[in-house]
Scaffold this motif. Sequence first.
Motif, short mmCIF file in Angstrom:
data_model
loop_
_atom_site.label_atom_id
_atom_site.label_comp_id
_atom_site.label_asym_id
_atom_site.label_seq_id
_atom_site.Cartn_x
_atom_site.Cartn_y
_atom_site.Cartn_z
N ASP A 1 1.32 1.79 -0.55
CA ASP A 1 1.95 1.19 -1.71
C ASP A 1 1.37 -0.20 -1.89
O ASP A 1 0.53 -0.65 -1.10
CB ASP A 1 3.47 1.14 -1.54
CG ASP A 1 4.21 1.02 -2.85
OD1 ASP A 1 3.53 0.92 -3.90
OD2 ASP A 1 5.45 1.00 -2.86
N LEU B 1 -3.34 2.84 0.69
CA LEU B 1 -3.56 3.02 -0.74
C LEU B 1 -4.86 2.35 -1.18
O LEU B 1 -5.62 2.91 -1.97
CB LEU B 1 -2.38 2.43 -1.52
CG LEU B 1 -2.46 2.50 -3.05
CD1 LEU B 1 -2.63 3.93 -3.52
CD2 LEU B 1 -1.23 1.86 -3.68
N TRP B 2 -5.14 1.17 -0.64
CA TRP B 2 -6.37 0.47 -0.99
C TRP B 2 -7.60 1.27 -0.55
O TRP B 2 -8.59 1.37 -1.28
CB TRP B 2 -6.37 -0.91 -0.34
CG TRP B 2 -7.52 -1.79 -0.71
CD1 TRP B 2 -8.65 -2.01 0.01
CD2 TRP B 2 -7.64 -2.58 -1.91
NE1 TRP B 2 -9.47 -2.89 -0.64
CE2 TRP B 2 -8.89 -3.27 -1.82
CE3 TRP B 2 -6.84 -2.79 -3.02
CZ2 TRP B 2 -9.32 -4.14 -2.80
CZ3 TRP B 2 -7.28 -3.66 -4.01
CH2 TRP B 2 -8.51 -4.31 -3.91
N LEU C 1 -8.62 4.39 -2.88
CA LEU C 1 -9.03 4.17 -4.26
C LEU C 1 -10.49 3.72 -4.32
O LEU C 1 -10.98 3.05 -3.41
CB LEU C 1 -8.14 3.10 -4.92
CG LEU C 1 -6.65 3.42 -5.03
CD1 LEU C 1 -5.88 2.21 -5.54
CD2 LEU C 1 -6.42 4.62 -5.95
N ARG D 1 -9.08 0.24 -7.55
CA ARG D 1 -8.59 -0.98 -6.91
C ARG D 1 -8.33 -2.07 -7.94
O ARG D 1 -7.34 -2.80 -7.84
CB ARG D 1 -9.61 -1.44 -5.86
CG ARG D 1 -9.71 -0.51 -4.66
CD ARG D 1 -10.78 -0.96 -3.69
NE ARG D 1 -10.81 -0.10 -2.50
CZ ARG D 1 -11.62 -0.28 -1.48
NH1 ARG D 1 -12.51 -1.29 -1.50
NH2 ARG D 1 -11.58 0.54 -0.44
N LEU E 1 -5.12 -1.13 -9.60
CA LEU E 1 -3.96 -1.41 -8.75
C LEU E 1 -3.59 -2.89 -8.79
O LEU E 1 -2.41 -3.25 -8.94
CB LEU E 1 -4.25 -0.96 -7.32
CG LEU E 1 -3.16 -1.25 -6.28
CD1 LEU E 1 -1.90 -0.47 -6.60
CD2 LEU E 1 -3.65 -0.94 -4.88
N GLU F 1 -0.07 -4.65 -10.46
CA GLU F 1 0.85 -5.51 -9.73
C GLU F 1 0.85 -6.94 -10.26
O GLU F 1 1.89 -7.54 -10.45
CB GLU F 1 0.49 -5.51 -8.24
CG GLU F 1 0.74 -4.19 -7.55
CD GLU F 1 2.20 -3.77 -7.59
OE1 GLU F 1 3.07 -4.67 -7.62
OE2 GLU F 1 2.48 -2.57 -7.59
N VAL G 1 -4.16 5.59 -10.74
CA VAL G 1 -3.38 4.85 -9.74
C VAL G 1 -1.91 5.26 -9.80
O VAL G 1 -1.26 5.46 -8.77
CB VAL G 1 -3.54 3.34 -9.96
CG1 VAL G 1 -2.58 2.56 -9.07
CG2 VAL G 1 -4.97 2.92 -9.68
N ARG H 1 0.09 7.04 -6.66
CA ARG H 1 1.32 6.53 -6.04
C ARG H 1 2.44 7.57 -6.10
O ARG H 1 3.29 7.61 -5.22
CB ARG H 1 1.74 5.23 -6.73
CG ARG H 1 0.71 4.14 -6.58
CD ARG H 1 1.05 2.89 -7.36
NE ARG H 1 2.05 2.07 -6.68
CZ ARG H 1 2.34 0.82 -7.03
NH1 ARG H 1 1.70 0.26 -8.03
NH2 ARG H 1 3.24 0.14 -6.38
#
Length: 366
Positions: free
Chosen positions: A98, A118-119, A122, A127, A130, A134, A254, A258
């Motif tokens: 996450d 998660l990083w 991708l 990335r 993502l 955020e 993305v 998730r």
Amino acid sequence: MRRILAYAVAAIVHVLSIGCLALGAWLCTRDFPAVWLLPGVVLLALGGLTMPRPPAMPKHAVRLSRVEAPELYAVVERVCAGLGVRRPRVVAADDRFDAASGVAGLLRRRYLVVGAPLWASLDARGRVALLALELGRFAPGDPSRSPVTGWVDHSLAELESLLEPQRDKSLRALQDPAVLAAMSTRVGGPVGGDQSLVWIVELLLFPVTWVLRGALALLRRAYLALLRPDAIRAVHAADATAARVAGSAAVAEVLLTRWLTPSIVTVLRRDARAGDHAGAAAWAQRRAPVLPLVAAWPALAAEIRAAHPVAPAGGDGGAGEYPPSLGQRVAALPPEEPGELDLDSSGTDAELEPVYRRMVGDLRAG
């Protein structure tokens, strides 16, 4: 009117908490020691629990300095420049599949926490998407980031969790005949009067805590209902801005990644455990570099996304308890946004290698 009501509820919570603290302090100091001491302590505790307080950073997050992760900081700053928001003061990483961003502490320091699994799952476009998803939440208009409405929601959630009955302290478990027999055998006699008194007090307090918990839950749900339209609008605005910066296709990937967290984590755990045998081979594998292992994870995540190409109609949107569903977020994305940024983030893998190693170890351990 809806926003006025939301701010009115927040103001009432602030005033009541400060009033409880002031009245409790006055009762505790009135003719000390006196009969007013007990209600004063209760009011002080209630005021302390309901006092709106800023949320803290996620636990178990490892803060990364600019010296340790210059490439990651550079990518974050480029994305912030494309979004038109100020960069976060703290950049951290953890083992969750996450990512999170927000403000923490009384000084409202902005933070960004990147989940290493998660990083690593991708590609370069994902990335950027993502980070844009955020960091785009830092734009004004999000009630969950407001020091007035956001702090009150956090305090109500904490108070509601405190009133939730714990399984190991349940009255039904204490009244179980097997538990009573075991306690009688251990102490060498029947259950004492102190234990009976505890059960009686719990019986008397249970309906009170049940009513308080229900009333608090209704208050919080009504409060979130007042904030929901603004929260949905803020999430859609952040998604649209992220699509402009990273591209609509990357943002949709993305969001779908998730939502597919359980399936992807299962595949990553199986990949991390592949060839893990006992003896010297296992020791050599644990000491081997993890970057070649995680380099194949974007392809594994892409295969799972290909098996679920349609976004679900429901599901948490990853923005708290009142976001739009994943299907609504994907449907609201601009259909033809190619994206303005195409950044190379391959250098961040070497910077996150210590976090990757711990993450792979956790996956192998289950």
